[in-house]
Design a protein around this motif. Structure first.
Motif, PDB file in Angstrom:
ATOM      1  N   PHE A  86       0.857  -1.185   0.000  1.00  7.67           N
ATOM      2  CA  PHE A  86       0.000   0.000   0.000  1.00  7.67           C
ATOM      3  C   PHE A  86       0.886   1.225   0.000  1.00  7.67           C
ATOM      4  O   PHE A  86       1.679   1.427   0.924  1.00  7.67           O
ATOM      5  CB  PHE A  86      -0.907   0.009   1.232  1.00  7.67           C
ATOM      6  N   LEU A  87       0.786   2.045  -1.043  1.00  9.59           N
ATOM      7  CA  LEU A  87       1.504   3.315  -1.089  1.00  9.59           C
ATOM      8  C   LEU A  87       0.705   4.333  -0.298  1.00  9.59           C
ATOM      9  O   LEU A  87      -0.357   4.783  -0.735  1.00  9.59           O
ATOM     10  CB  LEU A  87       1.702   3.773  -2.536  1.00  9.59           C
ATOM     11  N   ASN A  88       1.232   4.698   0.855  1.00 11.51           N
ATOM     12  CA  ASN A  88       0.537   5.575   1.788  1.00 11.51           C
ATOM     13  C   ASN A  88       0.800   7.026   1.410  1.00 11.51           C
ATOM     14  O   ASN A  88       1.737   7.649   1.887  1.00 11.51           O
ATOM     15  CB  ASN A  88       1.025   5.273   3.211  1.00 11.51           C
ATOM     16  N   THR A  89      -0.021   7.577   0.525  1.00 19.12           N
ATOM     17  CA  THR A  89       0.151   8.961   0.089  1.00 19.12           C
ATOM     18  C   THR A  89      -0.274   9.927   1.193  1.00 19.12           C
ATOM     19  O   THR A  89      -1.080   9.598   2.056  1.00 19.12           O
ATOM     20  CB  THR A  89      -0.680   9.221  -1.185  1.00 19.12           C
ATOM     21  N   HIS A  90       0.250  11.145   1.130  1.00 15.66           N
ATOM     22  CA  HIS A  90       0.076  12.093   2.232  1.00 15.66           C
ATOM     23  C   HIS A  90      -1.257  12.839   2.163  1.00 15.66           C
ATOM     24  O   HIS A  90      -1.702  13.265   1.098  1.00 15.66           O
ATOM     25  CB  HIS A  90       1.231  13.094   2.236  1.00 15.66           C
ATOM     26  N   GLN A  91      -1.868  12.989   3.336  1.00 13.14           N
ATOM     27  CA  GLN A  91      -3.126  13.712   3.516  1.00 13.14           C
ATOM     28  C   GLN A  91      -4.231  13.186   2.600  1.00 13.14           C
ATOM     29  O   GLN A  91      -5.015  13.949   2.034  1.00 13.14           O
ATOM     30  CB  GLN A  91      -2.911  15.217   3.279  1.00 13.14           C
ATOM     31  N   THR A  92      -4.324  11.874   2.493  1.00  9.89           N
ATOM     32  CA  THR A  92      -5.367  11.247   1.673  1.00  9.89           C
ATOM     33  C   THR A  92      -6.198  10.256   2.478  1.00  9.89           C
ATOM     34  O   THR A  92      -6.959   9.494   1.909  1.00  9.89           O
ATOM     35  CB  THR A  92      -4.741  10.492   0.491  1.00  9.89           C
ATOM     36  N   GLU A  93      -6.044  10.248   3.793  1.00 10.87           N
ATOM     37  CA  GLU A  93      -6.664   9.259   4.680  1.00 10.87           C
ATOM     38  C   GLU A  93      -5.910   7.936   4.628  1.00 10.87           C
ATOM     39  O   GLU A  93      -6.424   6.875   4.978  1.00 10.87           O
ATOM     40  CB  GLU A  93      -8.136   9.048   4.316  1.00 10.87           C
ATOM     41  N   GLY A  94      -4.645   8.010   4.186  1.00  5.72           N
ATOM     42  CA  GLY A  94      -3.825   6.806   4.122  1.00  5.72           C
ATOM     43  C   GLY A  94      -3.568   6.171   5.471  1.00  5.72           C
ATOM     44  O   GLY A  94      -3.405   4.948   5.564  1.00  5.72           O
ATOM     45  N   ARG A  95      -3.553   6.977   6.530  1.00 11.85           N
ATOM     46  CA  ARG A  95      -3.319   6.432   7.875  1.00 11.85           C
ATOM     47  C   ARG A  95      -4.432   5.474   8.278  1.00 11.85           C
ATOM     48  O   ARG A  95      -4.197   4.471   8.955  1.00 11.85           O
ATOM     49  CB  ARG A  95      -3.236   7.576   8.889  1.00 11.85           C
ATOM     50  N   THR A  96      -5.645   5.770   7.857  1.00  6.52           N
ATOM     51  CA  THR A  96      -6.769   4.895   8.174  1.00  6.52           C
ATOM     52  C   THR A  96      -6.609   3.543   7.475  1.00  6.52           C
ATOM     53  O   THR A  96      -6.855   2.494   8.075  1.00  6.52           O
ATOM     54  CB  THR A  96      -8.097   5.556   7.749  1.00  6.52           C
ATOM     55  N   ILE A  97      -6.186   3.572   6.210  1.00  7.56           N
ATOM     56  CA  ILE A  97      -5.944   2.335   5.473  1.00  7.56           C
ATOM     57  C   ILE A  97      -4.783   1.571   6.101  1.00  7.56           C
ATOM     58  O   ILE A  97      -4.817   0.335   6.231  1.00  7.56           O
ATOM     59  CB  ILE A  97      -5.646   2.630   3.997  1.00  7.56           C
ATOM     60  N   GLN A  98      -3.755   2.282   6.497  1.00 10.19           N
ATOM     61  CA  GLN A  98      -2.595   1.637   7.119  1.00 10.19           C
ATOM     62  C   GLN A  98      -3.000   0.923   8.403  1.00 10.19           C
ATOM     63  O   GLN A  98      -2.568  -0.203   8.663  1.00 10.19           O
ATOM     64  CB  GLN A  98      -1.522   2.681   7.422  1.00 10.19           C
ATOM     65  N   ASN A  99      -3.833   1.566   9.221  1.00 11.89           N
ATOM     66  CA  ASN A  99      -4.308   0.945  10.454  1.00 11.89           C
ATOM     67  C   ASN A  99      -5.091  -0.324  10.154  1.00 11.89           C
ATOM     68  O   ASN A  99      -4.969  -1.335  10.857  1.00 11.89           O
ATOM     69  CB  ASN A  99      -5.171   1.933  11.233  1.00 11.89           C
ATOM     70  N   LEU A 100      -5.880  -0.283   9.106  1.00 10.66           N
ATOM     71  CA  LEU A 100      -6.652  -1.455   8.677  1.00 10.66           C
ATOM     72  C   LEU A 100      -5.718  -2.612   8.329  1.00 10.66           C
ATOM     73  O   LEU A 100      -5.942  -3.759   8.741  1.00 10.66           O
ATOM     74  CB  LEU A 100      -7.507  -1.050   7.473  1.00 10.66           C
ATOM     75  N   LEU A 101      -4.646  -2.310   7.580  1.00 13.52           N
ATOM     76  CA  LEU A 101      -3.685  -3.347   7.191  1.00 13.52           C
ATOM     77  C   LEU A 101      -2.894  -3.851   8.392  1.00 13.52           C
ATOM     78  O   LEU A 101      -2.606  -5.055   8.499  1.00 13.52           O
ATOM     79  CB  LEU A 101      -2.738  -2.792   6.126  1.00 13.52           C
ATOM     80  N   TYR A 102      -2.538  -2.950   9.286  1.00 14.66           N
ATOM     81  CA  TYR A 102      -1.835  -3.349  10.512  1.00 14.66           C
ATOM     82  C   TYR A 102      -2.662  -4.362  11.300  1.00 14.66           C
ATOM     83  O   TYR A 102      -2.156  -5.401  11.742  1.00 14.66           O
ATOM     84  CB  TYR A 102      -1.569  -2.119  11.390  1.00 14.66           C
ATOM     85  N   ARG A 103      -3.942  -4.045  11.486  1.00 18.95           N
ATOM     86  CA  ARG A 103      -4.802  -4.926  12.277  1.00 18.95           C
ATOM     87  C   ARG A 103      -5.007  -6.280  11.605  1.00 18.95           C
ATOM     88  O   ARG A 103      -4.955  -7.323  12.252  1.00 18.95           O
ATOM     89  CB  ARG A 103      -6.151  -4.251  12.534  1.00 18.95           C
ATOM     90  N   TYR A 104      -5.233  -6.251  10.293  1.00 17.55           N
ATOM     91  CA  TYR A 104      -5.447  -7.504   9.558  1.00 17.55           C
ATOM     92  C   TYR A 104      -4.205  -8.391   9.634  1.00 17.55           C
ATOM     93  O   TYR A 104      -4.302  -9.591   9.918  1.00 17.55           O
ATOM     94  CB  TYR A 104      -5.773  -7.186   8.097  1.00 17.55           C
ATOM     95  N   GLY A 105      -3.045  -7.807   9.390  1.00 20.14           N
ATOM     96  CA  GLY A 105      -1.813  -8.590   9.411  1.00 20.14           C
ATOM     97  C   GLY A 105      -1.449  -9.090  10.786  1.00 20.14           C
ATOM     98  O   GLY A 105      -1.015 -10.238  10.955  1.00 20.14           O
ATOM     99  N   GLU A 106      -1.621  -8.249  11.806  1.00 15.60           N
ATOM    100  CA  GLU A 106      -1.281  -8.655  13.170  1.00 15.60           C
ATOM    101  C   GLU A 106      -2.162  -9.808  13.639  1.00 15.60           C
ATOM    102  O   GLU A 106      -1.678 -10.767  14.251  1.00 15.60           O
ATOM    103  CB  GLU A 106      -1.427  -7.466  14.117  1.00 15.60           C
TER     104      GLU A 106
END
Length: 442
Positions: free
Chosen positions: A111-131
């Motif tokens: 996931f390319l986490n682009t800036h100020q695009t709500e990427g942090r929300t997507i990143q949190n989703l991926l963190y939780r799924y993977g963990e």
């Protein structure tokens, strides 16, 4: 007379009437099909007739093999044989099997986490799924949260990668400036690549609202002049900060110094868009966030519960400090490459929705997703915006963004905590987990 030497079939006397009837129908059917209906639309069902004959003509309980015409999409060169019990031998996928049944959840993801695009929300989703599934994350070295941004990504920026030797990971989603040739060194061939885009005007607004310039001039009347001044200063070829000028293109690894007056603008924009289409399977749209999550769910073969999350920002944040219409047009003109990227993928996004999900199904799943998110919000939170929390490890303040419900039920408390954990703390937790696993395996 001498009895014939051929094998005698032993028929049960009760079968003869059925044999005569079916045989007569069989012959009549072929005559009709050959001489009368061969030009028309009626299709005589030979397979069904063979099936009837098969159940009538039997020799000592041994079924007579009946040829079955290959189904549409089946290999025409292969012979298919069907017995009386209905078994079929074929290498083709059964037509009744749905795409969801064939779909396997994807776990190799970039996931390319682009800036100020709500990427942090997507990143949190991926963190939780993977963990939750024990997947391995490609994390930045030295306990950082970025891969040496704004430098273009290199495999050696990943923790655990030394020189040309690189292990394969499941998920890579921390901030980077994309470079596919280096990413493939640490990610498997079947990796799914996706990112998220945002309209350039609210993107630039958001960048300024969370920059030091706004903290110095908290009054919104200064926003237009600050934006105009900054955009004007970014015409120098020496400036590649990527903060306000074509920041999306910059994050995707392209030259961001492109303006509306450039003679080769159209060719450069077409090349950028073509490269993005080649390198990424899916590009989400910030302005249609819930629809994007549903489309992502289908692309990854996940469940709707897997993409439920809590958004970190909202349009209300931007309405607090809006820009004038003239400033908005200048933003699109100066950020013309981002504007062309957004326009193209905003259009193709809806084509993909129609093809992959369908508009009616999309509406249904978005409604269900929002119900799940509302339920999660009621369970986990007592309010949205929380005070800033002091970050002792890196200095400065960390905006939590949420107030966790202190009376949350124990069985869902852990999930609620992960939902509101900021990127910095979550990344540290993953570092510690992966380090402990590595130590335990030695």
């Amino acid at each position: 007379m001498v009895a014939p030497t051929s094998v005698n079939l032993k028929w049960h006397s009760s079968r003869w009437p059925a044999v005569l009837i079916v045989g007569t129908l069989f012959m009549v059917g072929f005559v009709v099909q050959a001489f009368i209906l061969r030009k028309g639309g009626f299709n005589f069902n030979q397979e069904h007739t063979f099936h009837i004959l098969q159940n009538v003509f039997k020799v000592n309980r041994q079924s007579i093999p009946v040829p079955v015409r290959p189904k549409s999409g089946s290999p025409t060169g292969e012979s298919q044989m069907q017995s009386s019990v209905g078994s079929v031998t074929s290498t083709a996928t059964p037509l009744h099997k749905t795409s969801e049944e064939r779909c396997q959840p994807k776990s190799h993801i970039v996931f390319l986490n682009t800036h100020q695009t709500e990427g942090r929300t997507i990143q949190n989703l991926l963190y939780r799924y993977g963990e939750d599934r024990g997947l391995t994350f490609a994390l930045p070295k030295n306990r950082d949260i970025r891969f040496s941004y704004p430098e273009r990504f290199e495999a050696q920026f990943v923790e655990g990668v030394d020189g040309k030797s690189a292990n394969e990971f499941h998920i890579l989603c921390n901030d980077m400036r994309f470079r596919k040739s280096e990413v493939i060194k640490v990610m498997p061939e079947d990796t799914f690549y996706f990112s998220i885009l945002r309209h350039p005007v609210p993107l630039v607004q958001s960048l300024f609202m969370y920059s030091k310039a706004i903290s110095i001039h908290p009054d919104c009347q200064f926003l237009d002049s600050l934006v105009e001044e900054s955009l004007g200063n970014h015409t120098s070829p020496k400036d590649e900060s990527g903060v306000t000028l074509n920041s999306l293109a910059f994050d995707f690894g392209f030259d961001n110094l492109v303006t509306a007056g450039d003679k080769d603008l159209e060719q450069r924009a077409a090349k950028v868009i073509a490269d993005m289409e080649r390198d990424f399977h899916l590009l989400l749209i910030n302005e249609y966030f819930d629809e994007s999550l549903v489309l992502l769910k289908h692309a990854l073969c996940w469940s709707l519960e897997d993409v439920v999350t809590l958004r970190r920002s909202s349009r209300a944040d931007l309405l607090r400090c809006s820009v004038l219409p003239d400033t908005a047009e200048d933003i699109k003109r100066y950020n013309t490459l981002d504007w062309k990227i957004y326009q193209h993928f905003n259009a193709t996004f809806w084509h993909k929705v129609e093809r992959v999900v369908g508009m009616e199904e999309m509406k249904r799943e978005v409604s269900e997703l929002r119900e799940l998110q509302a339920k999660l919000t009621r369970s986990c939170l007592t309010g949205k915006v929380a005070p800033y929390q002091k970050n002792t490890s890196h200095g400065g303040d960390v905006p939590l963004g949420f107030n966790l419900n202190s009376y949350v039920k124990p069985e869902i408390k852990r999930n609620c905590q992960k939902l509101v954990t900021p990127e910095l703390q979550y990344t540290y937790n993953l570092y510690n987990q992966q380090l402990s696993k590595k130590t335990a395996s030695l």
